[in-house]
Write a protein that holds these residues in place. Structure first.
Motif, PDB file in Angstrom:
ATOM      1  N   ILE A  94       0.842  -1.200   0.000  1.00 56.58           N
ATOM      2  CA  ILE A  94       0.000   0.000   0.000  1.00 56.58           C
ATOM      3  C   ILE A  94       0.875   1.248   0.000  1.00 56.58           C
ATOM      4  CG2 ILE A  94      -1.730   1.284   1.319  1.00 56.58           C
ATOM      5  CD1 ILE A  94      -2.778  -1.374   2.332  1.00 56.58           C
ATOM      6  N   ALA A  95       2.040   1.118   0.643  1.00 59.19           N
ATOM      7  CA  ALA A  95       2.934   2.276   0.750  1.00 59.19           C
ATOM      8  C   ALA A  95       3.622   2.607  -0.574  1.00 59.19           C
ATOM      9  CB  ALA A  95       3.985   2.013   1.831  1.00 59.19           C
ATOM     10  N   GLU A  96       3.781   1.606  -1.407  1.00 54.50           N
ATOM     11  CA  GLU A  96       4.547   1.791  -2.647  1.00 54.50           C
ATOM     12  C   GLU A  96       4.121   2.986  -3.513  1.00 54.50           C
ATOM     13  OE1 GLU A  96       4.676  -2.110  -4.549  1.00 54.50           O
ATOM     14  OE2 GLU A  96       6.832  -1.802  -4.747  1.00 54.50           O
ATOM     15  N   PRO A  97       2.820   3.111  -3.829  1.00 49.17           N
ATOM     16  CA  PRO A  97       2.452   4.252  -4.673  1.00 49.17           C
ATOM     17  C   PRO A  97       2.817   5.590  -4.035  1.00 49.17           C
ATOM     18  CG  PRO A  97       0.547   2.814  -4.298  1.00 49.17           C
ATOM     19  CD  PRO A  97       1.676   2.254  -3.523  1.00 49.17           C
ATOM     20  N   LEU A  98       2.753   5.668  -2.720  1.00 47.70           N
ATOM     21  CA  LEU A  98       3.100   6.916  -2.041  1.00 47.70           C
ATOM     22  C   LEU A  98       4.585   7.219  -2.171  1.00 47.70           C
ATOM     23  CD1 LEU A  98       0.905   6.357   1.123  1.00 47.70           C
ATOM     24  CD2 LEU A  98       0.573   8.154  -0.576  1.00 47.70           C
ATOM     25  N   GLU A  99       5.400   6.162  -2.064  1.00 44.50           N
ATOM     26  CA  GLU A  99       6.845   6.353  -2.222  1.00 44.50           C
ATOM     27  C   GLU A  99       7.165   6.794  -3.645  1.00 44.50           C
ATOM     28  OE1 GLU A  99       8.860   2.770  -1.059  1.00 44.50           O
ATOM     29  OE2 GLU A  99       7.682   2.624   0.779  1.00 44.50           O
ATOM     30  N   VAL A 100       6.502   6.145  -4.597  1.00 42.06           N
ATOM     31  CA  VAL A 100       6.846   6.400  -5.993  1.00 42.06           C
ATOM     32  C   VAL A 100       6.281   7.736  -6.481  1.00 42.06           C
ATOM     33  CG1 VAL A 100       6.400   5.621  -8.346  1.00 42.06           C
ATOM     34  CG2 VAL A 100       7.157   3.997  -6.622  1.00 42.06           C
ATOM     35  N   HIS A 101       5.003   7.995  -6.187  1.00 44.54           N
ATOM     36  CA  HIS A 101       4.374   9.180  -6.770  1.00 44.54           C
ATOM     37  C   HIS A 101       4.591  10.439  -5.939  1.00 44.54           C
ATOM     38  CE1 HIS A 101       2.556   6.757  -9.827  1.00 44.54           C
ATOM     39  NE2 HIS A 101       1.958   5.984  -8.934  1.00 44.54           N
ATOM     40  N   ARG A 102       4.733  10.254  -4.636  1.00 51.14           N
ATOM     41  CA  ARG A 102       4.895  11.440  -3.790  1.00 51.14           C
ATOM     42  C   ARG A 102       6.295  11.560  -3.218  1.00 51.14           C
ATOM     43  NH1 ARG A 102      -0.885  11.895  -0.678  1.00 51.14           N
ATOM     44  NH2 ARG A 102      -2.087  12.272  -2.573  1.00 51.14           N
ATOM     45  N   GLY A 103       7.105  10.548  -3.473  1.00 47.62           N
ATOM     46  CA  GLY A 103       8.475  10.596  -2.981  1.00 47.62           C
ATOM     47  C   GLY A 103       8.571  10.511  -1.471  1.00 47.62           C
ATOM     48  N   TRP A 104       7.570   9.939  -0.831  1.00 50.31           N
ATOM     49  CA  TRP A 104       7.604   9.817   0.627  1.00 50.31           C
ATOM     50  C   TRP A 104       8.640   8.789   1.052  1.00 50.31           C
ATOM     51  CZ3 TRP A 104       1.948   9.868   2.919  1.00 50.31           C
ATOM     52  CH2 TRP A 104       1.374  11.112   2.617  1.00 50.31           C
ATOM     53  N   SER A 105       9.107   8.940   2.306  1.00 47.42           N
ATOM     54  CA  SER A 105      10.049   7.963   2.840  1.00 47.42           C
ATOM     55  C   SER A 105       9.304   6.663   3.135  1.00 47.42           C
ATOM     56  CB  SER A 105      10.674   8.493   4.130  1.00 47.42           C
ATOM     57  OG  SER A 105       9.689   8.496   5.147  1.00 47.42           O
ATOM     58  N   HIS A 106      10.103   5.586   3.215  1.00 46.87           N
ATOM     59  CA  HIS A 106       9.593   4.287   3.631  1.00 46.87           C
ATOM     60  C   HIS A 106       8.654   4.395   4.821  1.00 46.87           C
ATOM     61  CE1 HIS A 106      11.516   1.302   1.297  1.00 46.87           C
ATOM     62  NE2 HIS A 106      11.592   0.395   2.261  1.00 46.87           N
ATOM     63  N   LYS A 107       9.145   5.108   5.840  1.00 50.19           N
ATOM     64  CA  LYS A 107       8.457   5.121   7.124  1.00 50.19           C
ATOM     65  C   LYS A 107       7.152   5.895   7.061  1.00 50.19           C
ATOM     66  CE  LYS A 107       9.686   5.904  11.735  1.00 50.19           C
ATOM     67  NZ  LYS A 107      10.470   6.785  12.604  1.00 50.19           N
ATOM     68  N   LYS A 108       7.247   7.057   6.454  1.00 48.58           N
ATOM     69  CA  LYS A 108       6.062   7.907   6.337  1.00 48.58           C
ATOM     70  C   LYS A 108       4.981   7.195   5.517  1.00 48.58           C
ATOM     71  CE  LYS A 108       4.737  12.557   4.891  1.00 48.58           C
ATOM     72  NZ  LYS A 108       5.141  13.737   4.116  1.00 48.58           N
ATOM     73  N   ALA A 109       5.409   6.590   4.421  1.00 51.30           N
ATOM     74  CA  ALA A 109       4.450   5.903   3.553  1.00 51.30           C
ATOM     75  C   ALA A 109       3.811   4.731   4.292  1.00 51.30           C
ATOM     76  CB  ALA A 109       5.131   5.433   2.279  1.00 51.30           C
ATOM     77  N   PHE A 110       4.631   4.045   5.102  1.00 54.34           N
ATOM     78  CA  PHE A 110       4.099   2.878   5.802  1.00 54.34           C
ATOM     79  C   PHE A 110       3.078   3.287   6.862  1.00 54.34           C
ATOM     80  CE2 PHE A 110       4.062  -0.808   8.604  1.00 54.34           C
ATOM     81  CZ  PHE A 110       4.028  -1.842   7.685  1.00 54.34           C
ATOM     82  N   SER A 111       3.355   4.382   7.570  1.00 53.75           N
ATOM     83  CA  SER A 111       2.371   4.760   8.595  1.00 53.75           C
ATOM     84  C   SER A 111       1.098   5.278   7.938  1.00 53.75           C
ATOM     85  CB  SER A 111       2.954   5.779   9.580  1.00 53.75           C
ATOM     86  OG  SER A 111       3.532   6.839   8.898  1.00 53.75           O
ATOM     87  N   ARG A 112       1.224   5.875   6.757  1.00 58.88           N
ATOM     88  CA  ARG A 112       0.024   6.260   6.011  1.00 58.88           C
ATOM     89  C   ARG A 112      -0.739   4.997   5.562  1.00 58.88           C
ATOM     90  NH1 ARG A 112      -4.295   9.158   5.445  1.00 58.88           N
ATOM     91  NH2 ARG A 112      -5.041   9.280   3.308  1.00 58.88           N
ATOM     92  N   ALA A 113       0.027   3.959   5.205  1.00 57.79           N
ATOM     93  CA  ALA A 113      -0.609   2.703   4.784  1.00 57.79           C
ATOM     94  C   ALA A 113      -1.479   2.147   5.906  1.00 57.79           C
ATOM     95  CB  ALA A 113       0.449   1.689   4.372  1.00 57.79           C
ATOM     96  N   ILE A 114      -1.006   2.288   7.136  1.00 55.39           N
ATOM     97  CA  ILE A 114      -1.794   1.810   8.275  1.00 55.39           C
ATOM     98  C   ILE A 114      -3.095   2.606   8.382  1.00 55.39           C
ATOM     99  CG2 ILE A 114      -1.817   1.607  10.788  1.00 55.39           C
ATOM    100  CD1 ILE A 114       1.235   1.105  10.597  1.00 55.39           C
ATOM    101  N   GLU A 115      -2.983   3.919   8.218  1.00 57.87           N
ATOM    102  CA  GLU A 115      -4.200   4.748   8.242  1.00 57.87           C
ATOM    103  C   GLU A 115      -5.165   4.340   7.135  1.00 57.87           C
ATOM    104  OE1 GLU A 115      -1.686   8.650   9.620  1.00 57.87           O
ATOM    105  OE2 GLU A 115      -3.142   8.887   7.992  1.00 57.87           O
ATOM    106  N   LEU A 116      -4.597   4.068   5.970  1.00 55.59           N
ATOM    107  CA  LEU A 116      -5.446   3.672   4.835  1.00 55.59           C
ATOM    108  C   LEU A 116      -6.152   2.353   5.119  1.00 55.59           C
ATOM    109  CD1 LEU A 116      -3.055   4.735   1.980  1.00 55.59           C
ATOM    110  CD2 LEU A 116      -5.417   5.512   2.199  1.00 55.59           C
TER     111      LEU A 116
END
Ligand SMILES: Nc1ncnc2c1ncn2[C@@H]1O[C@H](COP(=O)(O)OP(=O)(O)OP(=O)(O)O)[C@@H](O)[C@H]1O
Ligand code: SF4
Ligand SMILES: [Mg+2]
Lengths: 366, 310
Positions: free
Chosen positions: A123-145
């Motif tokens: 789930i975090a992958e698109p955030l890392e790729v499209h928004r350039g988010w860090s691993h960690k930030k994207a992963f915690s957003r994935a939890i929210e999602l």
């Protein structure tokens, strides 16, 4: 065609025109999509319905650049997202629009996720790729999602692998993944077909609620008219690679403008006990897409087929506001054509005599 | 996971015991014995020797003695090399074989995954065709033929350039390892390439790669994080048998390249019916392979979450 001529600079969110896709095979070329046009408005749900093999998946997968070419081949057409071309490219301004502007979920959630990567990471992958988010930030957003997708104990679940999820949960996780970057459009290709009936409602509800909250437009592909009735604003009915009827959900259910739509409705299982009737499947099978008929593709199965139906293709007759049906019965020379269509299921297989036997619109069958 | 490892280890021990028993029985079923090859021998000398090595006792008793020693890790004394302990032979020559084998496995594994992925990506284009022809050769031509060709080629090359690029045979330096380990790993590399190719092709057209594309991930990321990881799975499962294939192959390659490995001793011992050396090395190789298979299984569990968690 009477066009909606209100002057707006704003192009439609998604506009597809005259899309034609073929597949080159050893037996010849399969004309899977034969001139499909539709548009999708912001925040609205367009349902695409039709029998298996009519080209629903190929249509949307072509837009997403997911059709392998070769063997697939784009014969003609345009597709624009807010006026920008998306056909034959996956980039708008050097950015992949897939996953960022258009998200997509598929029929079988069990096989549509990578078995060796945790759900959270996927789930975090698109955030890392499209928004350039860090691993960690994207992963915690994935939890929210995941929480948003109503997965209990999202934090633990995010660290699990697909095989540890049930089918319904996987599809909800897929939705979370597809909307991670808050795309304007979510394409759902038969999202509930592989799921238990009881789970189907949860997934549809989730999609409906997310649409309410984020104003996401949805393109929903389904065989199930029950799902259409529940979700859709607009409906496109596909047959043999073409859209044969297009209208609002009420148009489709109460003012069907095509015999095929009526046939589909007759074949639809009803869960209303008072209206319980036996299913009447449409007789015959769709035409061979290697060499589609020159006239109306539905002619061989249509109870109202006329002479002209097998010789020339019906144009899309506009029968109402944003409502058309590709059927000769709407021709002005055919008296009571639409009534005939609407006479619906009971007379579906019997047909009726035409008024003017000498006209090219006269009935074909004796 | 720990419990699983323990279970596998115990299973492994039982396997080794079977191997030891089978070797023992096979040895005693073969006509002749280590002493029959020796030159003139009076019955008295023969008797003395038999007594010394315990050959005068009934087979069942010999078996018990043998197993007892084995349990202590004592593999006995060679019949043909005066008073040399089998343990010593192994200690001295196994590291050579292991170095050769490990390098061959590394070549085969890396080469196999790399070439396999390449053929899948360039499916039906020229890199695919070229590599697949090489694969057919690699699978069908036995390694001693490659060994001979490699040596011949190296002699020519060394002659042409006027100095020794790579040594043609022998052992001792890093450059000695390269050619024999390549030759040894070649067949396995070819096999792994083919496996990797079909595995990769299957994954490229899988639903979750379509999903990855629908997410708009760049191709390199899809290749590294989604395709490779999953495609390499079947390769890891056959790594156990692959190590076995390479180990058995090493007997021949060591002979051809005059490498002082354990394989060469084994072949020699078979020719001389040197009971203890044959049994000792067989049991040792058997135990080694069993251990490798267990390690590979554990490794597989580590990279495949479906195995790891359950
Ligand atoms: N890779 C391909 N090669 C050849 N023909 C193909 C390929 N992909 C799709 N087709 C053909 O295109 C036509 C449309 O297929 P598509 O998958 O779009 O149907 P669908 O409407 O989504 O059906 P379903 O409801 O079963 O998913 C089918 O006749 C199919 O045989
Ligand atoms: S009446 Fe003619 S045009 Fe209309 S659906 Fe039937 S066959 Fe097609
Ligand atoms: Mg489909």
């Amino acid at each position: 065609m009477t066009q909606n001529t209100s002057v707006t600079d704003e192009p439609p969110l998604l506009e597809v025109k005259d899309l034609k896709v073929e597949f080159d095979t050893y037996g010849g070329s399969v004309q899977a999509v034969r001139g499909v046009s539709f548009s999708v408005e912001e925040g609205k749900t367009l349902a695409i319905v039709g029998e298996s093999g009519c080209g629903k998946s190929v249509t949307v997968q072509t837009l997403m650049g997911l059709v392998p070419m070769p063997p697939g081949r784009l014969k003609s057409g345009t597709a624009t997202l807010r006026g920008r071309n998306i056909l034959g490219t996956s980039q708008i301004d050097g950015q992949d629009f897939r996953g960022s502007e258009i998200g997509m979920i598929f029929q079988d959630p069990m096989t549509s996720l990578n078995p060796t990567m945790t759900i959270g990471r996927q789930i975090a992958e698109p955030l890392e790729v499209h928004r350039g988010w860090s691993h960690k930030k994207a992963f915690s957003r994935a939890i929210e999602l995941l929480e948003m997708a109503r997965i209990p104990e999202a934090e633990q679940r995010a660290k699990q692998y697909p095989f540890e999820f049930s089918g319904g949960m996987l599809q909800r996780a897929m939705i979370a993944m597809a909307i991670a970057c808050e795309p304007a459009i979510l394409i759902a290709d038969e999202p509930t077909t592989a799921l238990d009936v009881t789970i189907q409602a949860q997934v549809l509800d989730l999609m409906g609620d997310l649409q309410q909250d984020h104003g996401t437009a949805i393109i929903l592909i389904t065989h199930d008219l029950g799902v259409v009735a529940r979700m859709a604003d607009e409906v496109a009915v596909m047959y043999a690679g073409q859209i044969v009827e297009r209208g609002s959900v009420d148009d489709i259910f109460y003012r069907s403008a095509h015999p095929y739509t009526v046939g589909l409705r007759a074949a639809m299982p009803s869960n209303d006990p008072s209206a319980r009737r036996s299913l009447i499947p449409i007789e015959g099978s769709p035409p061979d897409l290697f060499s589609p008929p020159t006239g109306c593709a539905y002619a061989a199965r249509c109870p109202y087929a006329m002479k002209i139906c097998s010789t020339s293709e019906p144009p899309p007759f506009v029968v109402g506001q944003d409502h058309f049906g590709k059927c000769w019965l709407h021709h002005e020379e055919v008296a009571g054509g639409w009534e005939k269509i609407l006479s619906g299921a009971p007379t579906l297989l019997t047909g009726a005599k035409m008024a003017r036997a000498s006209s090219p619109l006269a009935e074909n069958k004796s | 996971m720990l419990l699983y490892a323990l279970k596998r280890l115990i299973q492994g021990l039982i396997t080794v015991w079977f191997i030891a028993t089978a070797t023992f029985l096979a040895m005693h079923a073969v006509p002749g014995d280590p002493l029959s090859g020796a030159k003139a021998m009076t019955p008295e000398i023969r008797k003395n020797l038999e007594a010394k090595y315990g050959l005068d006792k009934p087979v069942s008793q010999q078996y018990l003695i043998y197993m007892g020693n084995l349990a202590h890790g004592d593999l006995g004394i060679s019949f043909t090399q005066k008073n040399r302990e089998v343990n010593d032979i192994i200690r001295e020559h196994f590291p050579v074989s292991a170095t050769l084998g490990i390098m061959a496995v590394v070549f085969a594994g890396l080469g196999g995954t790399l070439f396999g992925a390449l053929t899948a990506l360039y499916r039906n284009k020229w890199p695919d065709t070229v590599i697949m022809i090489a694969v057919i050769l690699g699978i069908s031509v036995p390694s001693f033929v490659f060994a001979a060709f490699a040596q011949l080629a190296m002699v020519k090359i060394n002659g042409a350039i006027g100095f020794s690029l790579l040594p043609v045979a022998g052992w001792g330096s890093v450059s000695h390892i390269i050619m024999p380990s390549l030759v040894l790993g070649l067949g396995t590399m070819a096999y792994l390439t083919r496996l990797m190719r079909s595995s990769m092709l299957e994954i490229i057209s899988s639903d979750y790669i379509r999903t990855a594309n629908a997410k708009g991930l760049p191709p390199t990321r899809i290749f590294m994080k989604h395709e490779m990881r999953n495609a390499v799975m079947p390769v890891v499962t056959v790594l156990g048998p692959a190590i076995a294939a390479i180990t058995t192959g090493s007997f021949v390659v060591e002979l051809v390249f005059a490498i002082p490995g354990l394989g060469r001793y084994f072949v020699q011992a078979v020719q001389q019916l040197d009971y203890t050396v044959i049994m000792g090395t067989t049991v040792f190789f058997g135990a080694f392979l069993v251990l490798m298979v267990i390690l590979v299984d554990l490794l597989y569990g580590f990279i495949d979450p479906r195995v790891r968690v359950s």
